[in-house]
Design a protein around this motif. Structure first.
Motif, PDB file in Angstrom:
ATOM      1  N   UNK A   3       0.838  -1.209   0.000  1.00  0.00           N
ATOM      2  CA  UNK A   3       0.000   0.000   0.000  1.00  0.00           C
ATOM      3  C   UNK A   3       0.867   1.251   0.000  1.00  0.00           C
ATOM      4  N   UNK A   4       1.919   1.264   0.809  1.00  0.00           N
ATOM      5  CA  UNK A   4       2.785   2.437   0.892  1.00  0.00           C
ATOM      6  C   UNK A   4       3.541   2.666  -0.421  1.00  0.00           C
ATOM      7  N   UNK A   5       4.065   1.593  -0.986  1.00  0.00           N
ATOM      8  CA  UNK A   5       4.794   1.716  -2.257  1.00  0.00           C
ATOM      9  C   UNK A   5       3.856   2.196  -3.359  1.00  0.00           C
ATOM     10  N   UNK A   6       2.647   1.661  -3.377  1.00  0.00           N
ATOM     11  CA  UNK A   6       1.659   2.082  -4.372  1.00  0.00           C
ATOM     12  C   UNK A   6       1.340   3.566  -4.217  1.00  0.00           C
ATOM     13  N   UNK A   7       1.230   4.015  -2.981  1.00  0.00           N
ATOM     14  CA  UNK A   7       0.938   5.422  -2.703  1.00  0.00           C
ATOM     15  C   UNK A   7       2.083   6.313  -3.194  1.00  0.00           C
ATOM     16  N   UNK A   8       3.319   5.904  -2.932  1.00  0.00           N
ATOM     17  CA  UNK A   8       4.482   6.671  -3.378  1.00  0.00           C
ATOM     18  C   UNK A   8       4.531   6.734  -4.902  1.00  0.00           C
ATOM     19  N   UNK A   9       4.266   5.599  -5.570  1.00  0.00           N
ATOM     20  CA  UNK A   9       4.283   5.560  -7.033  1.00  0.00           C
ATOM     21  C   UNK A   9       3.194   6.451  -7.624  1.00  0.00           C
ATOM     22  N   UNK A  10       2.033   6.492  -6.979  1.00  0.00           N
ATOM     23  CA  UNK A  10       0.970   7.380  -7.452  1.00  0.00           C
ATOM     24  C   UNK A  10       1.391   8.835  -7.371  1.00  0.00           C
ATOM     25  N   UNK A  42      -6.414  -0.884  13.618  1.00  0.00           N
ATOM     26  CA  UNK A  42      -5.815  -0.455  14.873  1.00  0.00           C
ATOM     27  C   UNK A  42      -4.536  -1.227  15.186  1.00  0.00           C
ATOM     28  N   UNK A  43      -4.238  -2.230  14.384  1.00  0.00           N
ATOM     29  CA  UNK A  43      -2.992  -2.984  14.558  1.00  0.00           C
ATOM     30  C   UNK A  43      -1.819  -2.307  13.857  1.00  0.00           C
ATOM     31  N   UNK A  44      -2.082  -1.308  13.040  1.00  0.00           N
ATOM     32  CA  UNK A  44      -1.037  -0.601  12.304  1.00  0.00           C
ATOM     33  C   UNK A  44      -0.507   0.545  13.159  1.00  0.00           C
ATOM     34  N   UNK A 345      14.159   0.272   5.934  1.00  0.00           N
ATOM     35  CA  UNK A 345      13.709   0.362   7.333  1.00  0.00           C
ATOM     36  C   UNK A 345      12.540  -0.575   7.586  1.00  0.00           C
ATOM     37  N   UNK A 346      11.566  -0.591   6.677  1.00  0.00           N
ATOM     38  CA  UNK A 346      10.376  -1.417   6.891  1.00  0.00           C
ATOM     39  C   UNK A 346      10.672  -2.912   6.771  1.00  0.00           C
ATOM     40  N   UNK A 347      11.694  -3.268   5.983  1.00  0.00           N
ATOM     41  CA  UNK A 347      12.059  -4.681   5.836  1.00  0.00           C
ATOM     42  C   UNK A 347      12.919  -5.180   6.990  1.00  0.00           C
ATOM     43  N   UNK A 351      10.172  -2.900  13.601  1.00  0.00           N
ATOM     44  CA  UNK A 351       9.779  -2.640  14.986  1.00  0.00           C
ATOM     45  C   UNK A 351       9.917  -1.161  15.355  1.00  0.00           C
ATOM     46  N   UNK A 352      10.598  -0.369  14.530  1.00  0.00           N
ATOM     47  CA  UNK A 352      10.749   1.049  14.840  1.00  0.00           C
ATOM     48  C   UNK A 352       9.416   1.778  14.789  1.00  0.00           C
ATOM     49  N   UNK A 353       8.501   1.324  13.970  1.00  0.00           N
ATOM     50  CA  UNK A 353       7.192   1.991  13.891  1.00  0.00           C
ATOM     51  C   UNK A 353       6.019   1.011  13.834  1.00  0.00           C
ATOM     52  N   UNK A 354       6.296  -0.228  13.419  1.00  0.00           N
ATOM     53  CA  UNK A 354       5.265  -1.277  13.315  1.00  0.00           C
ATOM     54  C   UNK A 354       4.093  -0.858  12.420  1.00  0.00           C
ATOM     55  N   UNK A 355       4.422  -0.299  11.275  1.00  0.00           N
ATOM     56  CA  UNK A 355       3.369   0.085  10.320  1.00  0.00           C
ATOM     57  C   UNK A 355       3.210  -0.946   9.205  1.00  0.00           C
ATOM     58  N   UNK A 356       4.002  -2.007   9.256  1.00  0.00           N
ATOM     59  CA  UNK A 356       3.835  -3.123   8.323  1.00  0.00           C
ATOM     60  C   UNK A 356       3.634  -4.395   9.158  1.00  0.00           C
ATOM     61  N   UNK A 357       2.760  -5.293   8.698  1.00  0.00           N
ATOM     62  CA  UNK A 357       1.972  -5.184   7.470  1.00  0.00           C
ATOM     63  C   UNK A 357       0.805  -4.192   7.633  1.00  0.00           C
ATOM     64  N   UNK A 358       0.423  -3.589   6.516  1.00  0.00           N
ATOM     65  CA  UNK A 358      -0.697  -2.650   6.550  1.00  0.00           C
ATOM     66  C   UNK A 358      -2.003  -3.394   6.302  1.00  0.00           C
ATOM     67  N   UNK A 359      -3.033  -2.993   7.021  1.00  0.00           N
ATOM     68  CA  UNK A 359      -4.380  -3.530   6.769  1.00  0.00           C
ATOM     69  C   UNK A 359      -5.399  -2.428   7.013  1.00  0.00           C
TER      70      UNK A 359
END
Length: 363
Positions: A3-10, A42-44, A345-347, A351-359
């Motif tokens: 989702x994040x990569x798709x958003x950046x590409x858009x 709420x898990x993101x 960072x996300x790969x 744990x630095x932000x716990x925004x992946x996986x996105x749902x």
């Protein structure tokens, strides 16, 4: 992370259809970012679930007991502005989803005002917003991202009306007390970024670094609500993040300065507003904060109030390049670097932000 990569590409793809007068591009991209922020599960985000539970707890808090003394006010775990926001939302609905929606709305409006006012390349500013940390924080640190949002708006008044800027920073502190440090922005707007300033800041940074234990002891005795953060003193993972972010700030300062020097632009005219060396100074101060943060990692949170100006400093520095092909190559070199940083960072440090996986929302 798709989702994040798709958003950046858009953001990048739609930028080819953008014109300087086209405000719809910025509106559309921020609307998409708003959806991702507001309707996430709420898990993101490492703190999102905690804020969901807090939403119900704060609804029962009696403000009379909270406001009974200044000591209670300053030592309270949660700031008055955030408490009032939760209670206001709860007055209309007991669905914590609306807390995420309102916070997301405040953040994207602040980013819109900030980028639209300063940036000469809004598409690059949006890419930097999505990749270099502020967006990840917006999915995680709810109180501080609200404070940062009001600080962003305050920047747009720093050269127009410093009293409005002051009031906005005080408002920011009602959501996170650390925003009080952003009050330094106003007097710093009169300071020039030169060798003398660098020397003074370096000496101050060294002094704080050496005497930090004494300073921290005094602080914890004065503000007992923050004593729970003492564990951050020996947080090795946080030190790695501090090192990386500090290096990025230093690279940004050098990059922006060299763009101006190479093109021999008198006075670093990166924007049409004010003294642009002031904004370089702020990023350098952020770098100094990261150095001190090696002693106490939680201090790195203060850097966001100063380093956020990279959202327009990098694009505006690139705009100084006179040759179009070089300007384009440099822009997309920065884009590739920023995206690579975000993915890495996300790969490897999710744990630095716990925004992946996105749902998306589950309720």
């Amino acid at each position: 992370m798709v989702v994040y990569i798709f958003l950046i590409l858009l953001v990048i793809l739609f930028s080819f259809m953008q014109t300087k007068q086209n405000k719809w591009y910025l509106f559309l991209m921020l609307a998409l970012i708003f959806v991702v922020m507001a309707f996430r599960s709420f898990s993101v985000g490492s703190d999102t679930q905690a804020y969901r539970l807090l939403f119900f707890q704060l609804s029962y808090l009696k403000l009379s007991s909270y406001m009974q003394s200044l000591t209670t006010f300053f030592n309270s775990r949660f700031e008055l502005g955030f408490i009032l926001l939760n209670k206001l939302i709860y007055h209309f609905t007991n669905n914590p989803r609306w807390l995420l929606i309102i916070v997301a709305l405040i953040v994207v409006v602040a980013v819109w005002l900030f980028i639209n006012y300063f940036s000469q390349d809004v598409s690059l500013s949006l890419v930097l917003f999505l990749t270099l940390g502020i967006f990840a924080d917006s999915l995680n640190s709810m109180r501080q991202i609200l404070a940062l949002a009001f600080v962003l708006i305050s920047y747009t008044y720093i050269d127009r009306n410093k009293y409005v800027s002051l009031l906005l920073i005080i408002l920011a502190a009602l959501f996170h007390k650390t925003a009080l440090f952003a009050l330094a922005i106003i007097p710093l707007s009169y300071v020039k970024f030169n060798k003398k300033t660098i020397g003074i800041l370096s000496v101050i940074t060294l002094f704080i670094f050496v005497s930090f234990n004494t300073i921290l002891t005094i602080f914890f005795k004065s503000f007992t609500s923050y004593s729970g953060y003492v564990d951050a003193l020996s947080d090795g993972a946080a030190r790695n993040a501090t090192l990386l972010n500090g290096l990025i700030d230093l690279i940004i300062v050098i990059f922006c300065y060299m763009c101006g020097r190479i093109n021999q632009v008198q006075g670093m005219k990166l924007t049409q507003y004010g003294n642009e060396t002031f904004y370089l100074l702020l990023i350098f101060i952020s770098f100094c904060i990261y150095i001190v943060s090696f002693r106490y990692s939680q201090l790195s949170r203060l850097s966001n109030y100063f380093s956020c100006v990279y959202l327009f400093m990098i694009p505006n520095s690139i705009s100084l390049i006179k040759t179009p092909i070089r300007r384009l190559l440099l822009k997309y070199t920065v884009v590739i670097f920023a995206i690579s940083y975000f993915i890495t960072i996300q790969l490897f440090r999710p744990e630095w932000s716990r925004i992946v996986p996105y749902s998306m929302l589950t309720n």
